[in-house]
Design an enzyme around this catalytic site. Structure first.
Site: not given
Length: 149
Positions: A109, A122
Site C-alpha cells: 500500500d 483498493d
C-alpha cells in the site's frame, strides 16, 4: 468487453505502481508525487490492517471471488455496461491484491489518504462497489411501478 478491458487495465496499473514503489521506497519511507503523499506500507492482513498474517488466505479468497464473478457473468441474468464496468473494477482490484498476497503474503500500500494507506487495486474496488450501488439503484428505480392516483 468493458469488463475484460477494465480488469486488465486495473491489474496492469496496480502491479506497475506497486513495483515502482517497491523499487523507490523502503517500508515506512514517504515521498510526494504530483501533490499526492506516498508512504510504503506492507499489509499482510485485510482492510484497515485487520487480521495481520493471513495474506495468503485472503489471496485464496480473491481467487474464489474472481471465479464467482466469472460464473455470475456467464450464467447470471443481470447484464449491462454499468454492471460490467463495476465487476471489471472489482475483479481487477481483487486480482491485483491477490497477486501480491499469493506471491508475497502481503499487499504493498502507498497512497496516503484520510483513513489509511491504499493502493490502485483498493481504489478500483471502491469504484467497482460504487458502480454496483448505482447499478442496483438504477434497476430498483426502473422496476418501481408508478403510484396510482
Amino acid at each position: 468487453m468493458p469488463f475484460y478491458i477494465i480488469a486488465f487495465l486495473v491489474i496492469v496499473a496496480d502491479q506497475a505502481t506497486k513495483a515502482a514503489v517497491r523499487v523507490h521506497l523502503e517500508v515506512g519511507e514517504s515521498a510526494r508525487l504530483w501533490g499526492i503523499e506516498l508512504t510504503r506500507f506492507e499489509n499482510s492482513g485485510m482492510a484497515g490492517s485487520m487480521l495481520q498474517g493471513y495474506g495468503r488466505l485472503f489471496g485464496i479468497v480473491a481467487v474464489l471471488f474472481v471465479l464467482g464473478v466469472l460464473y455470475y457473468r456467464k450464467y447470471g441474468k443481470a447484464k449491462g455496461a454499468l454492471l460490467d464496468c463495476g465487476l471489471g473494477f472489482l475483479v481487477g482490484g481483487a486480482v491485483g491484491n491477490g497477486i501480491d498476497r499469493l506471491l508475497f503474503g502481503r499487499v504493498t500500500d502507498f497512497i496516503v489518504r484520510k483513513g489509511g494507506i491504499l493502493n490502485v487495486a483498493d481504489h478500483a474496488i471502491e469504484i467497482g462497489a460504487l458502480l454496483l450501488i448505482v447499478y442496483t439503484v438504477t434497476i430498483w428505480i426502473k422496476g418501481r411501478k408508478p403510484a396510482k392516483p
